[in-house]
Design a protein around this motif. Sequence first.
Motif, PDB file in Angstrom:
ATOM      1  N   VAL A 136      10.130 -35.903   7.375  1.00  0.00           N
ATOM      2  CA  VAL A 136      10.986 -36.753   6.558  1.00  0.00           C
ATOM      3  C   VAL A 136      11.678 -35.966   5.449  1.00  0.00           C
TER       4      VAL A 136
ATOM      5  N   VAL B 205       5.678 -35.022   6.437  1.00  0.00           N
ATOM      6  CA  VAL B 205       5.765 -35.622   7.769  1.00  0.00           C
ATOM      7  C   VAL B 205       5.057 -36.970   7.813  1.00  0.00           C
TER       8      VAL B 205
ATOM      9  N   ASN C 110       4.522 -40.803  13.943  1.00  0.00           N
ATOM     10  CA  ASN C 110       5.418 -41.788  14.548  1.00  0.00           C
ATOM     11  C   ASN C 110       4.740 -43.138  14.758  1.00  0.00           C
TER      12      ASN C 110
ATOM     13  N   TYR D 248       3.183 -39.753   2.899  1.00  0.00           N
ATOM     14  CA  TYR D 248       3.449 -38.742   3.936  1.00  0.00           C
ATOM     15  C   TYR D 248       2.339 -37.713   3.869  1.00  0.00           C
TER      16      TYR D 248
ATOM     17  N   LYS E 218      19.246 -38.271  17.809  1.00  0.00           N
ATOM     18  CA  LYS E 218      17.787 -38.346  17.639  1.00  0.00           C
ATOM     19  C   LYS E 218      17.092 -37.599  18.761  1.00  0.00           C
ATOM     20  N   THR E 219      16.005 -36.971  18.402  1.00  0.00           N
ATOM     21  CA  THR E 219      15.205 -36.286  19.406  1.00  0.00           C
ATOM     22  C   THR E 219      13.890 -37.025  19.534  1.00  0.00           C
ATOM     23  N   SER E 220      13.437 -37.235  20.750  1.00  0.00           N
ATOM     24  CA  SER E 220      12.076 -37.747  20.873  1.00  0.00           C
ATOM     25  C   SER E 220      11.334 -36.867  21.876  1.00  0.00           C
TER      26      SER E 220
ATOM     27  N   THR F  55       7.381 -37.283  12.544  1.00  0.00           N
ATOM     28  CA  THR F  55       8.755 -36.992  12.135  1.00  0.00           C
ATOM     29  C   THR F  55       8.751 -36.304  10.777  1.00  0.00           C
TER      30      THR F  55
ATOM     31  N   GLY G 206      14.077 -35.305  10.147  1.00  0.00           N
ATOM     32  CA  GLY G 206      14.441 -36.002  11.381  1.00  0.00           C
ATOM     33  C   GLY G 206      13.866 -35.338  12.618  1.00  0.00           C
ATOM     34  N   ASP G 207      13.524 -34.059  12.509  1.00  0.00           N
ATOM     35  CA  ASP G 207      12.984 -33.356  13.676  1.00  0.00           C
ATOM     36  C   ASP G 207      11.532 -33.775  13.942  1.00  0.00           C
ATOM     37  N   GLN G 208      11.136 -33.527  15.193  1.00  0.00           N
ATOM     38  CA  GLN G 208       9.804 -33.943  15.641  1.00  0.00           C
ATOM     39  C   GLN G 208       8.839 -32.757  15.653  1.00  0.00           C
TER      40      GLN G 208
ATOM     41  N   THR H 258      11.368 -33.377  26.129  1.00  0.00           N
ATOM     42  CA  THR H 258      12.213 -33.666  24.974  1.00  0.00           C
ATOM     43  C   THR H 258      13.459 -34.405  25.427  1.00  0.00           C
TER      44      THR H 258
END
Lengths: 356, 279
Positions: free
Chosen positions: B17, B31, B34, B73, A81-83, B15, B94-96, A72
């Motif tokens: 949304v 979601v 990506n 989505y 931002k997290t990738s 991601t 925004g989180d993965q 991460t």
Amino acid sequence: MSTVRFLKARDIAPWLEELSRDFTVLAPAQHGSSIVFREFDPARGIELSQLSTTPAKRALLPPCETLFEYETTKTLEPPYKTSIELKPTLPEGKSVVFGARPCDARAMQIFDRVYNGDQVKDPYYTARRDNATIVTLACSEQEEACFCDRVGGSPVDATGSDILLTPLKAGYVAEALTPKGEKLLKSTSFMKAEGLRQEALNSRNRILEQVPERSSFLDMERNLLSLFGDLGFWDKTAEACLSCGACTYLCPTCYCFNITDETRGESGRRIRTWDNCMSSQFTLEGSGHNPRPSKAHRMRNRIGHKFSYYPQLHDKTLACVGCGRCVSNCPVSFDIRNAVACAIQQAGAIQEQAHD
Amino acid sequence: MTSNPPNVYLPDMATIVEVVQETPAIKTFRVVLNSEERMQAFNFEPGQVGQLSVLGVGESTFVINSPPTRKDYLQFSVMKVGELTSRLHRLKAGDQIGVRAPLGNAFPYESMKGKNIVFIGGGIGMAPLRTLLLFMLDNRADYGDITLLYGARSPRDMAYGYEVEEWLQRKDMRTVLTVDNGTPEWKHKVGLIPNILREINPSPENTVAVTCGPPIMIKFTVQALQELGFDDEQVVTTLEKRMKCGVGICGRCNMGTSYVCKDGPVYTLAQLKQLPNEM
Ligand SMILES: Cc1cc2nc3c(=O)[nH]c(=O)nc-3n(C[C@H](O)[C@H](O)[C@H](O)COP(=O)(O)OP(=O)(O)OC[C@H]3O[C@@H](n4cnc5c(N)ncnc54)[C@H](O)[C@@H]3O)c2cc1C
Ligand code: SF4
Ligand code: SF4
Ligand code: FES
């Protein structure tokens, strides 16, 4: 025609040492009171006198393996931002399994139908499988708990092997059964021995003659089906079972696994580990509901899977190779042969009633 | 060059949304994969599921509850019950997350064409039904009468409140809501789903009943449907099982010869009766 060579007993260790340069060599070795498959170490030697306590399955499905690693990264400046990057870790390198028994080699083919099927391929398994050479040692006798003959195999069966070793007095006749096997026999550790083909065959036939006449467990998958509604039968069958799972970990055909994550700060890995269907945790759902709440349910599934479900899905092949490891190592002496025989009998009785 | 088959264990990173708080215990996650290419190519059928990953915690199974007819989505509704679902609930837009989908089979929506449909959903069991319902509403002419019976523990436990209001207004479907425990403001039914079902008394004539909910609810709903004259082929349900691989290998989710992760989660009652009873 396949190559036949001879390997003197005292040349085994040097050969395995030679192989160790290019391959990971797994061979049975004494470990306390058990014999386990582990990486060959000349100091530890090998132990071929009895069936190993643990099966050779770890060569294709290790008890624990990494599926992928992840990392991460977070930006420190807005917009934050997290990738997450995933890195699959496919197994590399070639291996040799030395001293598998016919039951172990057949068991690998039982794995193949599931892990290397027409629809789904397990990339970790297939990578290992493609790179593994199986050197099988024909058994000289059936041990107390063995019943390979009742489930479609035999003590000298070569199914699933790349090389079959037949023990003669001073060493082993080695017959290559696949191109992979042919390659290994090129080593100078072997002596030319085309003439020993017949002698090896005779020896195997003598071993086969000693196999007792007894009832077969083949063609019973439908029989068992009629018992699935009778939980009482399974209750009685599973009465003494402790749900310890020893039988599944030691079984060469048990292949169920768990997937879990291990995390260290911002990175970590996803691993899979052997799992055990005899444990109540195995099917427990998030809601607390458990579709296999009792030992009876779980025993029905284990025996059902090996003797009914798997054969129905895979051309009648049983998912038990009769190695007897579960019989000799169960702390309460649960004997799957008796359970299956009882099931056949009981199912027969049910069918007779139905005809009356 | 031959390309390797895809790695079935490797999730697509995606991601979040949007997050919608449906009820105190249920959140909906929208979601987007990506990889734009993978998102474009993503195809699924109503009823199929996915494994959602929170890296470091693990994976759990959730139905893709947006219909294939709406493709901006992928939507998953998650009830908080344990570790992974609690961690999911902490994630924000925004989180993965990781997505392995689509997995499993779909509702037999083709063979349902021309038939009347009765949906019976309990709690989070409304999620899979929503997919099929929206799909049918988007292809309204293909189906006969549509009835929805949706039950939850209490009024605040009903997910998709905004849509339920809209469904109540629609002339081309009938919506009946019920709760186990009412409140003074509650204008709909109070009572257990199987009992309300008997009250609605849908005709089995040319009808398929689709039900999803906790195992105990399914059990009594099936009983009620049988009393009403539905036969085993006319009852469709989706099952929950603890899953890991999602592709029929790990051996965790089987009922006899059937693996819920690939042969399910959608079954007719007739199919289930052929399998050992491990619902
Ligand atoms: C086909 C299908 C569709 C579903 N659809 C939805 C849906 O749309 N919405 C919804 O809310 N729920 C759905 N569920 C249920 C959902 O999958 C579970 O509620 C969820 O997995 C619970 O996850 P948890 O980790 O929070 O629960 P927990 O109670 O923490 O644990 C349950 C899960 O965690 C894992 N686990 C727990 N303990 C261990 C352990 N000791 N070792 C290894 N693993 C462990 C297992 O994977 C298990 O499934 C569905 C289930 C299925 C099978
Ligand atoms: S080894 Fe014996 S006691 Fe342990 S789970 Fe297997 S059958 Fe039960
Ligand atoms: S079930 Fe028992 S006898 Fe059969 S393969 Fe497994 S360990 Fe060997
Ligand atoms: S989840 Fe692994 S076999 Fe179904």
